[in-house]
Design a protein around this motif. Structure first.
Motif, PDB file in Angstrom:
ATOM      1  N   ARG A 248       0.729  -1.020   0.216  1.00  0.00           N
ATOM      2  CA  ARG A 248      -0.264   0.046   0.071  1.00  0.00           C
ATOM      3  C   ARG A 248       0.671   1.254  -0.327  1.00  0.00           C
ATOM      4  O   ARG A 248       0.230   2.077   0.390  1.00  0.00           O
ATOM      5  N   ALA A 249       2.339   1.303  -0.113  1.00  0.00           N
ATOM      6  CA  ALA A 249       3.520   2.114  -0.117  1.00  0.00           C
ATOM      7  C   ALA A 249       2.928   2.868  -0.980  1.00  0.00           C
ATOM      8  O   ALA A 249       2.631   4.480  -0.595  1.00  0.00           O
ATOM      9  N   LEU A 250       3.069   2.957  -2.020  1.00  0.00           N
ATOM     10  CA  LEU A 250       3.041   3.734  -3.419  1.00  0.00           C
ATOM     11  C   LEU A 250       1.795   3.749  -3.999  1.00  0.00           C
ATOM     12  O   LEU A 250       1.168   4.864  -4.189  1.00  0.00           O
ATOM     13  N   VAL A 251       1.275   2.596  -4.695  1.00  0.00           N
ATOM     14  CA  VAL A 251       0.002   2.704  -5.273  1.00  0.00           C
ATOM     15  C   VAL A 251      -0.358   0.835  -4.410  1.00  0.00           C
ATOM     16  O   VAL A 251      -0.038   0.426  -3.593  1.00  0.00           O
ATOM     17  N   ASP A 252      -1.809   0.942  -4.673  1.00  0.00           N
ATOM     18  CA  ASP A 252      -2.651  -1.013  -4.615  1.00  0.00           C
ATOM     19  C   ASP A 252      -2.022  -2.083  -5.223  1.00  0.00           C
ATOM     20  O   ASP A 252      -2.362  -1.517  -6.364  1.00  0.00           O
ATOM     21  N   GLN A 253      -0.507  -1.905  -5.065  1.00  0.00           N
ATOM     22  CA  GLN A 253       0.615  -2.998  -5.985  1.00  0.00           C
ATOM     23  C   GLN A 253       0.011  -4.881  -5.955  1.00  0.00           C
ATOM     24  O   GLN A 253       0.904  -4.852  -3.855  1.00  0.00           O
ATOM     25  N   ARG A 254      -0.191  -6.009  -6.076  1.00  0.00           N
ATOM     26  CA  ARG A 254       0.389  -6.685  -5.300  1.00  0.00           C
ATOM     27  C   ARG A 254       1.204  -7.106  -5.713  1.00  0.00           C
ATOM     28  O   ARG A 254       1.800  -7.111  -6.876  1.00  0.00           O
ATOM     29  N   VAL A 255       2.122  -8.199  -5.143  1.00  0.00           N
ATOM     30  CA  VAL A 255       3.001  -8.255  -4.360  1.00  0.00           C
ATOM     31  C   VAL A 255       3.769  -9.906  -4.211  1.00  0.00           C
ATOM     32  O   VAL A 255       2.302 -10.313  -3.740  1.00  0.00           O
ATOM     33  N   GLN A 256       4.462 -10.324  -4.264  1.00  0.00           N
ATOM     34  CA  GLN A 256       4.811 -11.802  -3.798  1.00  0.00           C
ATOM     35  C   GLN A 256       6.443 -12.101  -3.424  1.00  0.00           C
ATOM     36  O   GLN A 256       7.533 -10.287  -3.950  1.00  0.00           O
ATOM     37  N   VAL A 257       6.804 -12.094  -2.503  1.00  0.00           N
ATOM     38  CA  VAL A 257       8.149 -12.599  -1.419  1.00  0.00           C
ATOM     39  C   VAL A 257       8.660 -13.399  -2.566  1.00  0.00           C
ATOM     40  O   VAL A 257       8.233 -14.576  -2.615  1.00  0.00           O
ATOM     41  N   ARG A 258       9.856 -12.660  -2.730  1.00  0.00           N
ATOM     42  CA  ARG A 258      10.386 -13.993  -3.795  1.00  0.00           C
ATOM     43  C   ARG A 258      11.328 -14.874  -3.504  1.00  0.00           C
ATOM     44  O   ARG A 258      12.468 -14.230  -2.425  1.00  0.00           O
ATOM     45  N   GLU A 259      12.157 -16.170  -3.156  1.00  0.00           N
ATOM     46  CA  GLU A 259      13.153 -16.946  -2.373  1.00  0.00           C
ATOM     47  C   GLU A 259      14.124 -17.048  -3.725  1.00  0.00           C
ATOM     48  O   GLU A 259      13.964 -16.815  -4.334  1.00  0.00           O
ATOM     49  N   GLU A 260      14.756 -16.539  -3.050  1.00  0.00           N
ATOM     50  CA  GLU A 260      16.399 -16.082  -3.499  1.00  0.00           C
ATOM     51  C   GLU A 260      16.448 -17.098  -5.168  1.00  0.00           C
ATOM     52  O   GLU A 260      17.079 -17.138  -6.089  1.00  0.00           O
ATOM     53  N   GLU A 261      17.014 -18.571  -4.076  1.00  0.00           N
ATOM     54  CA  GLU A 261      17.285 -19.365  -4.841  1.00  0.00           C
ATOM     55  C   GLU A 261      16.392 -20.030  -6.354  1.00  0.00           C
ATOM     56  O   GLU A 261      16.689 -19.879  -6.949  1.00  0.00           O
ATOM     57  N   THR A 262      14.693 -19.827  -6.136  1.00  0.00           N
ATOM     58  CA  THR A 262      13.749 -19.350  -7.397  1.00  0.00           C
ATOM     59  C   THR A 262      13.948 -18.431  -8.609  1.00  0.00           C
ATOM     60  O   THR A 262      13.929 -18.607  -8.898  1.00  0.00           O
ATOM     61  N   GLU A 263      14.346 -17.461  -8.012  1.00  0.00           N
ATOM     62  CA  GLU A 263      14.775 -16.365  -8.556  1.00  0.00           C
ATOM     63  C   GLU A 263      16.424 -16.944  -9.804  1.00  0.00           C
ATOM     64  O   GLU A 263      15.832 -16.653 -10.574  1.00  0.00           O
ATOM     65  N   LYS A 264      17.010 -17.295  -8.635  1.00  0.00           N
ATOM     66  CA  LYS A 264      18.288 -17.879 -10.175  1.00  0.00           C
ATOM     67  C   LYS A 264      17.713 -18.864 -10.974  1.00  0.00           C
ATOM     68  O   LYS A 264      18.807 -18.695 -12.137  1.00  0.00           O
ATOM     69  N   ARG A 265      17.662 -20.443 -10.097  1.00  0.00           N
ATOM     70  CA  ARG A 265      16.301 -21.401 -11.258  1.00  0.00           C
ATOM     71  C   ARG A 265      15.576 -20.640 -12.300  1.00  0.00           C
ATOM     72  O   ARG A 265      16.007 -21.106 -13.595  1.00  0.00           O
ATOM     73  N   LEU A 266      15.218 -19.021 -12.299  1.00  0.00           N
ATOM     74  CA  LEU A 266      14.599 -18.874 -13.422  1.00  0.00           C
ATOM     75  C   LEU A 266      15.232 -18.390 -14.237  1.00  0.00           C
ATOM     76  O   LEU A 266      15.107 -18.771 -15.544  1.00  0.00           O
ATOM     77  N   ILE A 267      16.235 -17.421 -14.195  1.00  0.00           N
ATOM     78  CA  ILE A 267      17.142 -16.678 -14.303  1.00  0.00           C
ATOM     79  C   ILE A 267      18.473 -18.585 -15.812  1.00  0.00           C
ATOM     80  O   ILE A 267      18.252 -17.874 -16.611  1.00  0.00           O
ATOM     81  N   GLU A 268      18.727 -19.049 -14.686  1.00  0.00           N
ATOM     82  CA  GLU A 268      19.159 -19.937 -15.400  1.00  0.00           C
ATOM     83  C   GLU A 268      18.716 -20.701 -16.326  1.00  0.00           C
ATOM     84  O   GLU A 268      19.057 -21.280 -17.301  1.00  0.00           O
ATOM     85  N   THR A 269      17.547 -21.130 -16.117  1.00  0.00           N
ATOM     86  CA  THR A 269      16.561 -21.882 -16.965  1.00  0.00           C
ATOM     87  C   THR A 269      16.711 -20.893 -18.468  1.00  0.00           C
ATOM     88  O   THR A 269      16.383 -21.970 -19.594  1.00  0.00           O
TER      89      THR A 269
END
Length: 395
Positions: A248-269
């Motif tokens: 709610r800080a800037l706009v009503d924006q839907r977010v998700q907490v991301r885990e580092e290893e998941t993000e890294k695997r996405l980039i590697e893929t």
């Protein structure tokens, strides 16, 4: 110069308001304008100035409690450099006596004479009126009341004093509102989550002289400040129905907490599927898409590229994206150094953060109105001491 209590507002008008000038804080029945006005008065007291407050809106003890709930604590100054004239207790004919109580607030001649005499006797620097709409609704002669306010503001300025006045625009009729604002050097509109400078005697420092705010226990705060600290982000993350999380800080924006290893695997893929060149291109375009609109917004609310980028660095740090710093800045070249960028990792063959380069290129393109391109030239994941993003304006 006298600060108005919010750095972004001071920056818009060139560092604050001039001594001996008059400022109208215009707002709605939300009274956010009143809170901002008292923040400015509180800041002036902390800088050693003497302040006289005339309170027409509510009993002074209730005013002090309300302000305390929004981060303005006058306790250390009362009876020293601050005096509050009670213009409320006798507003409805109660006949209350005592020191610093206006005997008949509706008698404009007596009231203005007492205010001016108190200003001179106490050698006050700033007169604060909270707020003029309270009396307006009780006057049988609305035009006469407006004239009295105009005379009071102008005569106070003639004494070399600064004047802060809160005006509830919802109460005044159109012509009366325009008339009551005539003597003010500065008109600052504070309502609906936006602060906007409507009038200033000096040239404004930004193209669009307004910014978003929130009102909380610390008073009127820049909305963008709330996502530049971990505490601010945590305070404005709210769960929604159906497993959603909203910022709610800037706009009503839907977010998700991301885990580092998941993000890294996405980039590697992406690299594994597309190869190094096309993979890097996709990550770069992804970063550009993520930042569509950010540069346009920042251009309206920042004084320059350096300030805008440093605001982004604060957000990146607070949101766990890593630490960024500006190494070089010119009209055609920007070099940014990063440590612990998200995601991290060691021993990888390709850079993990082309999306950062894309994001900053998109941001600079919108902010400057000229095309920019970027590249992550060094990456910690590939063994470098730090990540480096080089951005160049396309000639």
């Amino acid at each position: 110069m006298i600060s108005l209590g919010v750095k972004q507002l001071d920056d818009i008008i060139g560092g604050g308001v001039e001594e001996g000038s008059s400022v109208a804080f215009v707002g709605s029945i939300e009274y956010d304008n009143v809170i901002l006005m008292h923040q400015a008065a509180h800041e002036a007291l902390k800088k050693g100035r003497r302040v006289l407050i005339v309170d027409f809106r509510q009993p002074p003890p209730k005013l002090l409690k309300e302000l305390g709930n929004h981060g303005v604590d006058y306790g250390d100054f009362l009876g020293k450099s601050l005096t509050i004239l009670d213009g409320y207790s006798n507003l409805y004919g109660h006949g209350k006596g005592g020191e610093n109580v206006l005997p008949d607030p509706l008698d404009l001649g007596i009231t203005t004479a007492i205010i001016k005499e108190a200003l001179q006797r106490g050698e006050y620097d700033i007169l604060v009126i909270d707020d003029v709409a309270s009396q307006y609704v009780l006057q049988s002669d609305a035009k006469g009341y407006v004239k009295a306010i105009v005379r009071l503001v102008r005569s106070t300025k003639s004494l070399g004093k600064t004047v802060f006045v809160a005006v509830c625009a919802d109460v005044f009729e159109g012509s009366s509102l325009a008339a009551v604002l005539l003597p003010f050097d500065y008109v600052v509109d504070v309502a609906g989550g936006v602060v906007e400078v409507k009038r200033s005697p000096q040239p404004l420092k930004v193209a669009e002289p307004k910014f978003s705010y929130v009102r909380n226990r610390e008073g009127i705060r820049l909305r963008k400040e709330l996502y530049q600290s971990v505490e601010g982000l945590k305070a404005h993350l709210q769960p929604g129905e159906g497993g959603t999380l909203w910022l709610r800080a800037l706009v009503d924006q839907r977010v998700q907490v991301r885990e580092e290893e998941t993000e890294k695997r996405l980039i590697e893929t992406i690299y594994d599927f597309l190869g190094p060149d096309r993979g890097r291109e996709l990550l770069y375009v992804w970063g550009r898409k993520q930042f569509v609109g950010y540069g346009e917004y920042s251009k309206r609310h920042s004084t320059g590229v350096r300030e805008a980028l440093e605001d982004l660095f604060k957000f990146t740090l607070a949101s766990g994206g890593g630490k960024l710093e500006l190494v070089e800045l010119s009209d055609s070249l920007v070099v940014i150094r990063g440590k612990n960028l998200f995601p991290g990792g060691e021993g990888y063959h390709y850079p993990l953060h082309p999306n950062y380069a894309g994001s900053f290129a998109q941001f600079l393109t919108e902010f400057t109105g000229k095309p920019w391109e970027g590249e992550e030239t060094k990456c910690e994941a590939m063994g470098a001491e730090h990540c480096e993003i080089v951005l160049r304006k396309v000639e």
